[in-house]
Enzyme design. Structure first.
Site, PDB file in Angstrom:
ATOM      1  CG  ASN A 145      -2.351   0.545   0.755  1.00 51.00           C
ATOM      2  OD1 ASN A 145      -2.466   1.643   0.203  1.00 51.00           O
ATOM      3  ND2 ASN A 145      -3.393  -0.232   1.013  1.00 51.00           N
ATOM      4  NE  ARG A 146      -2.119   4.939  -3.583  1.00 47.63           N
ATOM      5  CZ  ARG A 146      -3.003   4.002  -3.919  1.00 47.63           C
ATOM      6  NH1 ARG A 146      -3.623   3.296  -2.982  1.00 47.63           N
ATOM      7  NH2 ARG A 146      -3.277   3.767  -5.188  1.00 47.63           N
ATOM      8  CG  HIS A 192       1.813  -2.126  -3.804  1.00 43.95           C
ATOM      9  ND1 HIS A 192       1.137  -2.238  -2.603  1.00 43.95           N
ATOM     10  CD2 HIS A 192       0.856  -2.118  -4.785  1.00 43.95           C
ATOM     11  CE1 HIS A 192      -0.159  -2.305  -2.839  1.00 43.95           C
ATOM     12  NE2 HIS A 192      -0.364  -2.219  -4.146  1.00 43.95           N
ATOM     13  CG  HIS A 218      -1.984  -6.419  -5.456  1.00 46.30           C
ATOM     14  ND1 HIS A 218      -2.777  -6.359  -6.594  1.00 46.30           N
ATOM     15  CD2 HIS A 218      -2.063  -5.193  -4.901  1.00 46.30           C
ATOM     16  CE1 HIS A 218      -3.298  -5.146  -6.715  1.00 46.30           C
ATOM     17  NE2 HIS A 218      -2.885  -4.418  -5.702  1.00 46.30           N
ATOM     18  CG  ASP A 277      -7.418   1.617  -4.110  1.00 42.12           C
ATOM     19  OD1 ASP A 277      -7.030   0.673  -3.382  1.00 42.12           O
ATOM     20  OD2 ASP A 277      -6.644   2.275  -4.833  1.00 42.12           O
ATOM     21  CD  GLN A 307      -6.456  -0.561   0.296  1.00 40.43           C
ATOM     22  OE1 GLN A 307      -6.267  -0.380   1.503  1.00 40.43           O
ATOM     23  NE2 GLN A 307      -6.664   0.440  -0.539  1.00 40.43           N
ATOM     24  CD  GLU A 366      -4.205  -5.211  -2.240  1.00 40.81           C
ATOM     25  OE1 GLU A 366      -3.024  -4.836  -2.086  1.00 40.81           O
ATOM     26  OE2 GLU A 366      -5.071  -4.515  -2.811  1.00 40.81           O
TER      27      GLU A 366
END
Length: 379
Positions: A106-107, A132, A206, A277, A315, A343
């Site tokens: 993720n971010r 990622h 993922h 998302d 996620q 995820e």
């Protein structure tokens, strides 16, 4: 008659032994060449099978789950993952299909975080964020096969050594990913890592699922046992709030289809994500053993996917950036809503969010995450 009786008894005993032995080694693990990278590195495809028609193929490139085959209610087996038929697709048109993501899934906002007073800068591969693990995360490296086993649970252990400073992250990291398929249709994925200095780690898989085996997945029925999610800003970074799902298109506590919520532009969060998302704060929190994070069902085929995890979040992503430019398996053009990712993870941007569960990993305190993809057929 006694001799006949003894003979029949011996035959029955031998049959029972063979059946028991057959059950004991029902799971099969095999390996085959899958191509080479530009530098000549050989990539392998590892296939795990059980005796009920469920199988999974894993590429050593990116420790990638390339296929997962599961039967429908009529017993017809179908690959239920988006992805590519050959290695070249994963190298030339990467879109995280089935890959192992890390060091940080993720971010991370601005690609920056601070640990023990020292600031670290990561590559900005998602406009203004790091996504990622950066430009060359764990999904874009060759992993080594440490072990391969057939048996009641067919398994493969893959390993990778991430150097100190790789993609900006501190600490040399020794990582393993274990895939194990059992006779109940559960594919367990275990992520383990040790470090020689403090760092952050958040790994997951993922995979994008389409339980129908093709076409849209928007009519799949989803359940997520979470009363809250983490809303994001227009850069898709969590605001730090835990927002109640009740009364919103994010409420999947009771099972329902992705439509119409996936395209409900009245909700700012759907506009920010171009669909779903978002990370859900699972009611169970972090747990010692994997517990349910999501349940997905395709009413037409009867296939069911259960996702379990030890982590506190999942996620939910609906392939919003698939725009018909990715030519996938069998020549299919993938579009938004054709695949669903669930995820399991720690929360996005946790290194910059003190209210979120920490993603810190220290020497002598290994990272460990266990998640499960379990397939079955609805009764």
């Amino acid at each position: 008659m006694r001799k006949v009786s003894r003979l029949l008894g011996a035959v029955a005993f031998l049959a029972a032994v063979q059946l028991a032995n057959g059950a004991a080694i029902a799971g099969e693990a095999s390996r085959a060449p899958a191509g080479k990278l530009a530098d000549g590195t050989a990539i392998e495809a590892i296939t795990l099978k059980n005796s009920h028609g469920v199988s999974a193929t894993i590429l050593t490139y990116g420790a990638t789950l390339q296929t997962m085959v599961a039967p429908d209610r009529a017993g017809k087996p179908t690959d239920i993952l988006l992805g590519y038929d050959k290695l070249d697709g994963y190298v030339e048109q990467p879109n995280y299909f089935g890959v192992t993501v890390g060091r940080y899934a993720n971010r991370i906002s601005g690609g920056r975080f601070t640990l023990d007073g020292k600031a670290y800068q990561l590559p900005l591969n998602d406009k203004v964020n790091s996504l990622h693990g950066g430009e060359k995360g764990f999904d874009k490296v060759a992993w080594s096969v440490r072990s391969l086993k057939s048996g009641p649970s067919a398994s493969v252990v893959l390993s990778y050594k991430s150097a100190d400073g790789e993609q900006g992250y501190p600490g040399a990291l020794d990582v393993t990913v274990t895939y194990a398929l059992d006779e109940q249709g559960a594919l367990t994925i275990s992520f383990d890592a040790t470090t020689d200095k403090p760092t952050v780690v958040n790994m997951t898989n993922h995979a994008l699922f389409n339980l129908a085996g093709g076409g849209t997945a928007e009519n799949h029925v989803l359940t997520i046992p979470a009363k809250a999610y983490t809303p994001v800003n227009d850069k898709l970074i969590p605001t730090g709030e835990l927002r109640a799902v009740e009364g919103t298109v994010f409420d999947f506590r009771a099972p329902h289809a992705l439509v119409p919520g996936i395209r409900d532009g009245r909700d700012e969060q759907i506009r920010f994500g171009h669909g779903y998302d978002h990370n859900y704060a699972l009611d169970k929190g972090a747990t010692a053993k994997p517990e349910l994070a999501a349940r997905l069902e395709d009413p037409a085929s009867g296939r069911v996917l259960e996702v379990l995890t030890t982590e506190p979040g999942v996620q939910f992503y609906t392939g919003n950036f698939l725009d018909g430019t990715y030519v996938g398996k069998g020549g299919a053009l993938y579009r938004m809503g054709d695949g669903i990712a669930l995820e399991p993870q720690k929360f996005p941007d946790a290194p910059n969010q003190p209210k979120f569960l920490s993603a810190r990993v220290d020497p002598g305190k290994p990272y460990h995450h266990v998640m499960v993809y379990k397939v079955s057929v609805a009764k």
